[in-house]
Design a protein around this motif. Structure first.
Motif, PDB file in Angstrom:
ATOM      1  N   PRO A   1      70.075  69.276   6.976  1.00  0.00           N
ATOM      2  CA  PRO A   1      68.976  69.429   6.003  1.00  0.00           C
ATOM      3  C   PRO A   1      68.575  68.112   5.350  1.00  0.00           C
ATOM      4  O   PRO A   1      67.408  67.943   4.967  1.00  0.00           O
ATOM      5  CB  PRO A   1      69.556  70.402   4.974  1.00  0.00           C
ATOM      6  CG  PRO A   1      70.599  71.165   5.707  1.00  0.00           C
ATOM      7  CD  PRO A   1      71.206  70.172   6.662  1.00  0.00           C
TER       8      PRO A   1
ATOM      9  N   LYS B   1      65.871  66.407   7.494  1.00  0.00           N
ATOM     10  CA  LYS B   1      64.533  66.951   7.244  1.00  0.00           C
ATOM     11  C   LYS B   1      63.996  66.470   5.897  1.00  0.00           C
ATOM     12  O   LYS B   1      62.834  66.063   5.786  1.00  0.00           O
ATOM     13  CB  LYS B   1      64.573  68.483   7.276  1.00  0.00           C
ATOM     14  CG  LYS B   1      63.291  69.132   6.746  1.00  0.00           C
ATOM     15  CD  LYS B   1      63.337  70.624   6.805  1.00  0.00           C
ATOM     16  CE  LYS B   1      62.273  71.265   5.912  1.00  0.00           C
ATOM     17  NZ  LYS B   1      60.941  70.654   6.025  1.00  0.00           N
TER      18      LYS B   1
ATOM     19  N   THR C   1      61.569  69.131  11.567  1.00  0.00           N
ATOM     20  CA  THR C   1      61.900  70.461  11.049  1.00  0.00           C
ATOM     21  C   THR C   1      62.365  71.383  12.172  1.00  0.00           C
ATOM     22  O   THR C   1      63.370  72.099  12.030  1.00  0.00           O
ATOM     23  CB  THR C   1      60.693  71.078  10.339  1.00  0.00           C
ATOM     24  OG1 THR C   1      60.318  70.252   9.227  1.00  0.00           O
ATOM     25  CG2 THR C   1      61.004  72.477   9.837  1.00  0.00           C
ATOM     26  N   ALA C   2      61.631  71.363  13.296  1.00  0.00           N
ATOM     27  CA  ALA C   2      61.996  72.213  14.434  1.00  0.00           C
ATOM     28  C   ALA C   2      63.353  71.814  15.007  1.00  0.00           C
ATOM     29  O   ALA C   2      64.188  72.669  15.332  1.00  0.00           O
ATOM     30  CB  ALA C   2      60.913  72.126  15.508  1.00  0.00           C
TER      31      ALA C   2
ATOM     32  N   ALA D   1      66.219  72.875  12.580  1.00  0.00           N
ATOM     33  CA  ALA D   1      66.435  74.323  12.610  1.00  0.00           C
ATOM     34  C   ALA D   1      67.132  74.750  13.900  1.00  0.00           C
ATOM     35  O   ALA D   1      68.099  75.526  13.875  1.00  0.00           O
ATOM     36  CB  ALA D   1      65.103  75.052  12.453  1.00  0.00           C
ATOM     37  N   ALA D   2      66.638  74.242  15.036  1.00  0.00           N
ATOM     38  CA  ALA D   2      67.199  74.636  16.330  1.00  0.00           C
ATOM     39  C   ALA D   2      68.631  74.133  16.487  1.00  0.00           C
ATOM     40  O   ALA D   2      69.525  74.868  16.928  1.00  0.00           O
ATOM     41  CB  ALA D   2      66.321  74.107  17.460  1.00  0.00           C
TER      42      ALA D   2
ATOM     43  N   SER E   1      70.818  73.256  14.134  1.00  0.00           N
ATOM     44  CA  SER E   1      71.712  73.914  13.180  1.00  0.00           C
ATOM     45  C   SER E   1      72.066  75.317  13.658  1.00  0.00           C
ATOM     46  O   SER E   1      73.235  75.732  13.610  1.00  0.00           O
ATOM     47  CB  SER E   1      71.072  73.979  11.792  1.00  0.00           C
ATOM     48  OG  SER E   1      70.811  72.686  11.290  1.00  0.00           O
ATOM     49  N   ALA E   2      71.058  76.065  14.127  1.00  0.00           N
ATOM     50  CA  ALA E   2      71.310  77.422  14.623  1.00  0.00           C
ATOM     51  C   ALA E   2      72.229  77.398  15.844  1.00  0.00           C
ATOM     52  O   ALA E   2      73.162  78.208  15.946  1.00  0.00           O
ATOM     53  CB  ALA E   2      69.981  78.099  14.971  1.00  0.00           C
TER      54      ALA E   2
END
Length: 243
Positions: free
Chosen positions: A155, A158, A175-176, A179-180, A182-183
């Motif tokens: 985070p 970002k 951002t993408a 998110a990807a 981290s998931a």
């Protein structure tokens, strides 16, 4: 008037959220030591939320290949930390004063130290051990160190890009990616079978709490830096009106 009020309250929401998340983490940690505690771990070691943890562990099984992949990918957030460290060092050399380094970078360094400190505490005081041995050895499992690292560092990537980059494309791509990645890492760690499910939850709560506190600290620092400039403008305006 509403704008003035919102500026005065800037950072307060993040501070409250951070304190709440850290309190929730502390409660979750306490519950993990007293709710449904049974000797279902390695060598009969105790595990909290035993029924749920054993059920989930048997559901996913153990996938050491996935564990190895997520372990190596853990170098990505470490590299990100190194890049921000290099940025801060470059500012220090160029500006010749630690106080002239951007406040958000100084606070970022302190934030990373808190993350490391949190990890070390639970290495020295194990809450529980991994469901399976790693290289033939028992290792502390709570909270998941890789999950803590990823959800603490990604985070900030970002956030820093949003603060510093002018390109909306770069901000969107970052951002993408965050998110990807981290998931992928959290889910990979969750189903690899090298942690109890509650270890992942604990790491997520701790990371979210620390990150919210970092956001609050940066917001307060930004407000403090902008305040003298604002007061100076108001003084100049009043003086010009009198003249």
């Amino acid at each position: 008037m509403p704008n003035t009020t919102s500026k005065r309250n800037a950072g307060g929401k993040e501070l409250i959220a951070g304190m709440g998340l850290l309190a929730t983490f502390a409660l979750w940690t306490a519950l993990a030591q007293c709710v449904d505690v049974r000797p279902v771990g390695q060598n009969g070691t105790d595990v909290g939320f035993a029924t749920f943890n054993v059920w989930f562990h048997e559901l996913t099984g153990v996938h050491m290949g996935l564990y190895t992949i997520t372990d190596w990918l853990g170098l990505v957030p470490i590299a990100i930390c190194a890049c921000f460290g290099a940025l801060g060092a470059a500012q220090l050399v160029r500006r010749r004063s630690l106080l002239q380094v951007d406040a958000d970078l100084l606070l970022l360094g302190a934030y990373y130290l808190f993350v490391i400190f949190g990890y070390l505490i639970f290495e020295m005081i194990p809450i529980n051990y991994r469901p399976v041995p790693i290289d033939g050895m028992m290792e502390a499992s709570y909270p998941s160190s890789t999950t803590l690292l990823v959800l603490s560092v990604m985070p900030t990537l970002k956030y820093q890009v949003d603060r510093r980059a002018k390109s909306p494309v770069l901000r969107s791509v970052t951002t993408a990616f965050v998110a990807a990645f981290s998931a992928l890492m959290v889910l990979g760690r969750l189903v690899s079978g090298v942690h109890w499910a509650t270890d992942i939850v604990g790491a997520a709560l701790l990371a979210a709490g620390l990150f919210a506190m970092y956001l609050s600290a940066v917001t307060f620092a930004d407000r403090k830096r902008a305040k003298p400039n604002t007061e100076g403008r108001e003084w100049n305006f009043a003086r010009s009106c009198r003249n």
